[in-house]
Design an enzyme around this catalytic site. Structure first.
Site, PDB file in Angstrom:
ATOM      1  N   LYS A  39       0.831  -1.207   0.000  1.00 15.28           N
ATOM      2  CA  LYS A  39       0.000   0.000   0.000  1.00 15.28           C
ATOM      3  C   LYS A  39       0.864   1.255   0.000  1.00 15.28           C
ATOM      4  O   LYS A  39       2.070   1.177   0.270  1.00 15.28           O
ATOM      5  CB  LYS A  39      -0.905  -0.037   1.233  1.00 15.28           C
ATOM      6  CG  LYS A  39      -0.158  -0.119   2.547  1.00 15.28           C
ATOM      7  CD  LYS A  39      -1.058  -0.590   3.685  1.00 15.28           C
ATOM      8  CE  LYS A  39      -0.272  -0.608   4.990  1.00 15.28           C
ATOM      9  NZ  LYS A  39      -1.066  -1.168   6.096  1.00 15.28           N
ATOM     10  N   ARG A 133      -9.881  -0.627  14.575  1.00 18.39           N
ATOM     11  CA  ARG A 133      -9.875   0.075  13.293  1.00 18.39           C
ATOM     12  C   ARG A 133     -10.943  -0.632  12.463  1.00 18.39           C
ATOM     13  O   ARG A 133     -12.095  -0.656  12.850  1.00 18.39           O
ATOM     14  CB  ARG A 133      -8.498  -0.011  12.625  1.00 18.39           C
ATOM     15  CG  ARG A 133      -7.406   0.672  13.389  1.00 18.39           C
ATOM     16  CD  ARG A 133      -6.133   0.861  12.571  1.00 18.39           C
ATOM     17  NE  ARG A 133      -5.838  -0.242  11.641  1.00 18.39           N
ATOM     18  CZ  ARG A 133      -4.693  -0.390  11.002  1.00 18.39           C
ATOM     19  NH1 ARG A 133      -3.706   0.495  11.189  1.00 18.39           N
ATOM     20  NH2 ARG A 133      -4.473  -1.389  10.181  1.00 18.39           N
ATOM     21  N   TYR A 249      16.271  30.837   7.210  1.00 15.49           N
ATOM     22  CA  TYR A 249      15.199  31.641   7.807  1.00 15.49           C
ATOM     23  C   TYR A 249      15.495  31.904   9.275  1.00 15.49           C
ATOM     24  O   TYR A 249      15.895  30.997  10.012  1.00 15.49           O
ATOM     25  CB  TYR A 249      13.856  30.923   7.666  1.00 15.49           C
ATOM     26  CG  TYR A 249      13.305  30.974   6.262  1.00 15.49           C
ATOM     27  CD1 TYR A 249      12.979  32.200   5.667  1.00 15.49           C
ATOM     28  CD2 TYR A 249      13.116  29.821   5.519  1.00 15.49           C
ATOM     29  CE1 TYR A 249      12.484  32.259   4.371  1.00 15.49           C
ATOM     30  CE2 TYR A 249      12.614  29.861   4.226  1.00 15.49           C
ATOM     31  CZ  TYR A 249      12.301  31.084   3.659  1.00 15.49           C
ATOM     32  OH  TYR A 249      11.812  31.135   2.391  1.00 15.49           O
TER      33      TYR A 249
END
Ligand SMILES: *Cc1c(COP(=O)(O)O)cnc(C)c1O
Length: 354
Positions: A39, A133, A249
């Site tokens: 997956k 789940r 930054y």
């Protein structure tokens, strides 16, 4: 149209290590046969690269989450070897499963009825034994909608296999008490970490994902599993800093003396999150890139598309040279406060894959 030049960041996949990891997990699975969770585009590493390697190493059953993940697998295998973990939740998904021949994992009474209404046929069945789940609860197994199914693989999923938790034995017992209640051809419980829990957890099919791709799901796997993913980025500019100059930054790094630095073509948009360079004390620093075995510190904040690395230890480096990310997953997870799963799956789309 002219072809775009190759990107200056790349992801090298060690196919031999991937095949080794599959075979090692298959062997650790004992009498059970290891499948492969593929997956999320093989956990970010690329279906096109990884699936043929896993298949040639011996994997037969392949697990994805979404129906949209089926088509990229079809050139590599018979559709019936593809198992879709989210199951078919509406008529369109069930119709697609029937048309294409991929096998849904039934996760609820609703999905069971839909599947039978669509014509039924072989499916897998997920029983929830405590992770809460997807999956039917054990007391739903007797329902006629479930009993009507033609179950190939009866499965459950462990919540805490990466820990020495009493939950593992509880889930094992709960799973075992279900197996007599519905006919099936095969049983499956273990993910990568579950394989390391031993033969009791292996049953007929195991479902490793993370450790195929180099993740150390439990300490027992540390000596067995090899690194598969090697992200690398090129130096796109060298700069000479004077003492007192800031970097990035908010100028969180200030050069203590004159020094050479390299601007490197990777940033948080590529999955190299700012948390990599924030120490446990909250101060910026700690991340590094690798040149051979030399550690080149990352200076200042990570930007979206670039970082700045200290080249003091490797003054010979030039624009165009490649540096590696320290992607030994267990150590990288500790250093970055990002899980091994996330480290793989968030590698961005801008890498050239080699
Ligand atoms: C993702 C997944 C796996 C693979 O788990 P890993 O921890 O990556 O080995 C196995 N089974 C199910 C149901 C999954 O969702």
């Amino acid at each position: 149209m002219a072809e775009a030049p190759p990107p200056n960041l790349r992801l090298r996949i060690d196919r031999q290590a991937l095949a080794h990891n599959y075979r090692a997990l298959d062997e650790m699975s004992g009498d059970a046969k290891a499948g492969a969770a593929v997956k999320a585009n093989c956990y970010g590493l690329g279906v096109g690269t990884c699936v043929p390697v896993l298949r040639d190493a011996g994997a037969v059953m392949f697990f994805v989450a979404h129906w949209g993940e089926v088509a990229p697998l079809l050139p590599h295998m018979e559709a019936g070897n593809i198992r879709v973990l989210h199951g078919a939740g509406n008529a369109q998904e069930a119709g697609y499963a029937k048309a294409i021949g991929a096998v849904p994992v039934v996760n609820s009474l609703h999905q069971a009825r839909l599947w039978s209404e669509a014509g039924g046929g072989l499916c897998d069945l997920m029983v929830d034994t405590g992770i809460n789940r997807l999956g039917i609860s054990p007391d739903e197994i007797g329902d006629p909608a479930i009993q009507a199914l033609k179950v190939d693989c009866l499965m459950s999923h462990l919540a805490c296999a990466d820990e020495d938790s009493p939950m593992n034995a509880r889930q094992l017992a709960a799973f075992k008490s279900c197996t007599g209640s519905v006919s099936h051809q095969r049983l499956s419980l273990a993910n990568s970490a579950g394989i390391a829990l031993g033969a009791d957890y292996a049953f007929d099919v195991t479902r490793p994902g993370l450790s195929l791709y180099g993740g150390i799901a439990r300490p027992e796997l540390a000596q067995v599993i090899r690194q598969v993913a090697y992200p690398q980025a090129a130096i796109i500019q060298k700069r000479a800093l004077s003492a007192g100059e800031g970097v990035g930054y908010n100028c969180t790094f200030t050069a203590p003396a004159a020094m050479n630095v390299g601007v490197v073509s990777i940033g948080y948009a590529d999955g190299f999150l700012r948390s990599w360079n924030i120490g446990t004390d909250g101060a910026i620093g700690g991340a590094y890139l690798l040149h051979g075995d030399k550690h080149l510190p990352v200076l200042g904040k990570i930007s979206m598309d670039m970082i700045v690395a200290d080249l003091s230890q490797a003054p010979e480096l030039a624009e165009g040279d490649w540096l590696s990310l320290p992607y030994m997953l267990q150590a990288a997870a500790q250093q970055s406060s990002v899980s091994q799963y996330e480290l793989l799956t968030m590698l961005g789309q801008r890498f050239g894959r080699i």
